[in-house]
Design a protein around this motif. Structure first.
Motif, PDB file in Angstrom:
ATOM      1  N   HIS A 100      20.674  56.867  44.166  1.00  0.00           N
ATOM      2  CA  HIS A 100      21.881  57.498  44.713  1.00  0.00           C
ATOM      3  C   HIS A 100      21.757  59.012  44.855  1.00  0.00           C
ATOM      4  O   HIS A 100      22.377  59.590  45.753  1.00  0.00           O
ATOM      5  CB  HIS A 100      23.094  57.205  43.825  1.00  0.00           C
ATOM      6  N   ILE A 101      20.992  59.653  43.958  1.00  0.00           N
ATOM      7  CA  ILE A 101      21.063  61.121  43.903  1.00  0.00           C
ATOM      8  C   ILE A 101      19.741  61.852  44.131  1.00  0.00           C
ATOM      9  O   ILE A 101      19.736  63.072  44.221  1.00  0.00           O
ATOM     10  CB  ILE A 101      21.673  61.578  42.552  1.00  0.00           C
ATOM     11  N   ASP A 102      18.637  61.142  44.239  1.00  0.00           N
ATOM     12  CA  ASP A 102      17.334  61.786  44.372  1.00  0.00           C
ATOM     13  C   ASP A 102      16.708  61.422  45.712  1.00  0.00           C
ATOM     14  O   ASP A 102      16.149  60.328  45.888  1.00  0.00           O
ATOM     15  CB  ASP A 102      16.438  61.341  43.206  1.00  0.00           C
ATOM     16  N   ALA A 103      16.806  62.335  46.685  1.00  0.00           N
ATOM     17  CA  ALA A 103      16.324  62.073  48.043  1.00  0.00           C
ATOM     18  C   ALA A 103      14.828  61.783  48.068  1.00  0.00           C
ATOM     19  O   ALA A 103      14.379  60.897  48.809  1.00  0.00           O
ATOM     20  CB  ALA A 103      16.657  63.250  48.954  1.00  0.00           C
ATOM     21  N   GLU A 104      14.051  62.510  47.279  1.00  0.00           N
ATOM     22  CA  GLU A 104      12.594  62.302  47.281  1.00  0.00           C
ATOM     23  C   GLU A 104      12.242  60.929  46.709  1.00  0.00           C
ATOM     24  O   GLU A 104      11.409  60.217  47.258  1.00  0.00           O
ATOM     25  CB  GLU A 104      11.879  63.419  46.512  1.00  0.00           C
ATOM     26  N   TYR A 105      12.880  60.570  45.616  1.00  0.00           N
ATOM     27  CA  TYR A 105      12.646  59.234  45.049  1.00  0.00           C
ATOM     28  C   TYR A 105      13.043  58.157  46.057  1.00  0.00           C
ATOM     29  O   TYR A 105      12.300  57.190  46.276  1.00  0.00           O
ATOM     30  CB  TYR A 105      13.431  59.054  43.744  1.00  0.00           C
ATOM     31  N   ALA A 106      14.213  58.300  46.671  1.00  0.00           N
ATOM     32  CA  ALA A 106      14.744  57.276  47.570  1.00  0.00           C
ATOM     33  C   ALA A 106      13.824  57.035  48.770  1.00  0.00           C
ATOM     34  O   ALA A 106      13.773  55.924  49.304  1.00  0.00           O
ATOM     35  CB  ALA A 106      16.143  57.658  48.032  1.00  0.00           C
ATOM     36  N   LYS A 107      13.068  58.056  49.173  1.00  0.00           N
ATOM     37  CA  LYS A 107      12.123  57.885  50.293  1.00  0.00           C
ATOM     38  C   LYS A 107      11.077  56.817  49.979  1.00  0.00           C
ATOM     39  O   LYS A 107      10.565  56.164  50.884  1.00  0.00           O
ATOM     40  CB  LYS A 107      11.416  59.209  50.591  1.00  0.00           C
ATOM     41  N   SER A 108      10.768  56.623  48.698  1.00  0.00           N
ATOM     42  CA  SER A 108       9.731  55.671  48.305  1.00  0.00           C
ATOM     43  C   SER A 108      10.265  54.253  48.088  1.00  0.00           C
ATOM     44  O   SER A 108       9.497  53.351  47.750  1.00  0.00           O
ATOM     45  CB  SER A 108       9.040  56.157  47.031  1.00  0.00           C
ATOM     46  N   THR A 109      11.568  54.052  48.281  1.00  0.00           N
ATOM     47  CA  THR A 109      12.168  52.729  48.068  1.00  0.00           C
ATOM     48  C   THR A 109      12.159  51.928  49.361  1.00  0.00           C
ATOM     49  O   THR A 109      11.828  52.442  50.426  1.00  0.00           O
ATOM     50  CB  THR A 109      13.626  52.861  47.575  1.00  0.00           C
ATOM     51  N   ILE A 110      12.574  50.688  49.280  1.00  0.00           N
ATOM     52  CA  ILE A 110      12.638  49.834  50.475  1.00  0.00           C
ATOM     53  C   ILE A 110      13.642  50.355  51.502  1.00  0.00           C
ATOM     54  O   ILE A 110      13.568  49.998  52.670  1.00  0.00           O
ATOM     55  CB  ILE A 110      12.971  48.367  50.121  1.00  0.00           C
ATOM     56  N   TYR A 111      14.552  51.224  51.071  1.00  0.00           N
ATOM     57  CA  TYR A 111      15.570  51.759  51.976  1.00  0.00           C
ATOM     58  C   TYR A 111      15.107  53.021  52.684  1.00  0.00           C
ATOM     59  O   TYR A 111      15.630  53.368  53.741  1.00  0.00           O
ATOM     60  CB  TYR A 111      16.870  52.041  51.208  1.00  0.00           C
ATOM     61  N   GLY A 112      14.188  53.756  52.079  1.00  0.00           N
ATOM     62  CA  GLY A 112      13.671  54.986  52.669  1.00  0.00           C
ATOM     63  C   GLY A 112      14.630  56.156  52.610  1.00  0.00           C
ATOM     64  O   GLY A 112      14.342  57.223  53.148  1.00  0.00           O
ATOM     65  N   GLN A 113      15.762  55.989  51.983  1.00  0.00           N
ATOM     66  CA  GLN A 113      16.781  57.030  51.871  1.00  0.00           C
ATOM     67  C   GLN A 113      17.730  56.666  50.742  1.00  0.00           C
ATOM     68  O   GLN A 113      17.706  55.543  50.239  1.00  0.00           O
ATOM     69  CB  GLN A 113      17.554  57.179  53.183  1.00  0.00           C
ATOM     70  N   ARG A 114      18.595  57.619  50.359  1.00  0.00           N
ATOM     71  CA  ARG A 114      19.568  57.341  49.306  1.00  0.00           C
ATOM     72  C   ARG A 114      20.573  56.290  49.765  1.00  0.00           C
ATOM     73  O   ARG A 114      20.972  56.260  50.926  1.00  0.00           O
ATOM     74  CB  ARG A 114      20.305  58.622  48.909  1.00  0.00           C
ATOM     75  N   VAL A 115      20.970  55.454  48.826  1.00  0.00           N
ATOM     76  CA  VAL A 115      21.974  54.419  49.063  1.00  0.00           C
ATOM     77  C   VAL A 115      23.277  54.887  48.424  1.00  0.00           C
ATOM     78  O   VAL A 115      23.272  55.411  47.305  1.00  0.00           O
ATOM     79  CB  VAL A 115      21.531  53.068  48.444  1.00  0.00           C
ATOM     80  N   VAL A 116      24.384  54.697  49.129  1.00  0.00           N
ATOM     81  CA  VAL A 116      25.695  55.074  48.593  1.00  0.00           C
ATOM     82  C   VAL A 116      26.019  54.191  47.386  1.00  0.00           C
ATOM     83  O   VAL A 116      25.800  52.970  47.402  1.00  0.00           O
ATOM     84  CB  VAL A 116      26.780  54.961  49.685  1.00  0.00           C
ATOM     85  N   ASN A 117      26.523  54.814  46.345  1.00  0.00           N
ATOM     86  CA  ASN A 117      26.924  54.150  45.113  1.00  0.00           C
ATOM     87  C   ASN A 117      27.894  53.008  45.456  1.00  0.00           C
ATOM     88  O   ASN A 117      28.933  53.227  46.067  1.00  0.00           O
ATOM     89  CB  ASN A 117      27.591  55.206  44.214  1.00  0.00           C
ATOM     90  N   SER A 118      27.556  51.792  45.052  1.00  0.00           N
ATOM     91  CA  SER A 118      28.368  50.628  45.424  1.00  0.00           C
ATOM     92  C   SER A 118      29.758  50.661  44.801  1.00  0.00           C
ATOM     93  O   SER A 118      30.718  50.140  45.384  1.00  0.00           O
ATOM     94  CB  SER A 118      27.648  49.335  45.056  1.00  0.00           C
ATOM     95  N   THR A 119      29.891  51.290  43.639  1.00  0.00           N
ATOM     96  CA  THR A 119      31.213  51.382  43.025  1.00  0.00           C
ATOM     97  C   THR A 119      32.119  52.297  43.842  1.00  0.00           C
ATOM     98  O   THR A 119      33.325  52.048  43.957  1.00  0.00           O
ATOM     99  CB  THR A 119      31.099  51.874  41.568  1.00  0.00           C
ATOM    100  N   PHE A 120      31.550  53.345  44.436  1.00  0.00           N
ATOM    101  CA  PHE A 120      32.325  54.183  45.355  1.00  0.00           C
ATOM    102  C   PHE A 120      32.793  53.349  46.542  1.00  0.00           C
ATOM    103  O   PHE A 120      33.957  53.416  46.951  1.00  0.00           O
ATOM    104  CB  PHE A 120      31.506  55.381  45.854  1.00  0.00           C
ATOM    105  N   LEU A 121      31.883  52.563  47.096  1.00  0.00           N
ATOM    106  CA  LEU A 121      32.242  51.732  48.258  1.00  0.00           C
ATOM    107  C   LEU A 121      33.382  50.788  47.909  1.00  0.00           C
ATOM    108  O   LEU A 121      34.343  50.661  48.674  1.00  0.00           O
ATOM    109  CB  LEU A 121      31.025  50.953  48.756  1.00  0.00           C
ATOM    110  N   LEU A 122      33.314  50.130  46.758  1.00  0.00           N
ATOM    111  CA  LEU A 122      34.386  49.221  46.342  1.00  0.00           C
ATOM    112  C   LEU A 122      35.715  49.961  46.238  1.00  0.00           C
ATOM    113  O   LEU A 122      36.743  49.480  46.725  1.00  0.00           O
ATOM    114  CB  LEU A 122      34.033  48.558  45.012  1.00  0.00           C
TER     115      LEU A 122
END
Length: 169
Positions: free
Chosen positions: A53-75
């Motif tokens: 959710h908060i680390d852009a560099e880390y998120a680049k290495s995930t299957i999403y390639g970017q940060r994902v919005v916190n699901s609890t916020f979405l709910l």
């Protein structure tokens, strides 16, 4: 003191238990584009340090390639969008969630729209002024991908009975 919800003029917009029958549905007019600030602030306020959710560099290495919005916020957003059209001033309380699913991720810049359906309703067994309504909230992004489904139970006020003729005020 019993809660009341006046329905004259421009007061509350919520619906009473009697209005919320199984099959009732509303496409909410409010849409919301989720921002980086929403995600970062919500994650910080709730002490959620997940790098996804908060680390852009880390998120680049995930299957999403970017940060994902916190699901609890979405709910919280999905339920919040529904309030004006359904429960503002006519709900006694949120009783809980039976199901919450996030079929697709939400990213910064996605615009969320919400549909609410009444999945079930019944009179309260312990209160004479209310009933329990099960809402199904369904959220979609701008590509019409379903991003959240939640079944929520709420304790809703019955419509106040008009005063009987000759009754003391």
């Amino acid at each position: 003191m019993q809660p009341t919800a006046p329905r004259a003029g421009n007061e509350m917009s919520g619906l009473y238990f009697e209005d919320l029958h199984e099959g009732f549905a509303v496409e909410h007019a409010i849409r919301r584009t989720v921002t980086e600030m929403d995600n970062t602030l919500f994650s910080a306020l709730t002490y959620n340090p997940a790098a996804l959710h908060i680390d852009a560099e880390y998120a680049k290495s995930t299957i999403y390639g970017q940060r994902v919005v916190n699901s609890t916020f979405l709910l919280a957003l999905v339920v919040g969008v529904s309030v004006i059209d359904t429960t503002l001033g006519t709900t006694i309380g949120n009783l809980g969630f039976e199901e919450v699913r996030f079929p697709k991720p939400v990213f910064h810049g996605d615009t969320i729209r919400v549909r609410t359906e009444v999945a079930a309703s019944r009179l309260s067994k312990s209160r004479t002024d209310s009933g329990i309504v099960t809402f199904r909230h369904i959220a979609f992004n701008q590509r019409d991908d379903q991003v959240c489904v939640a079944l929520r139970n709420a304790l809703m006020l019955l419509r106040p009975k008009p005063p009987t003729e000759g009754a003391a005020a």
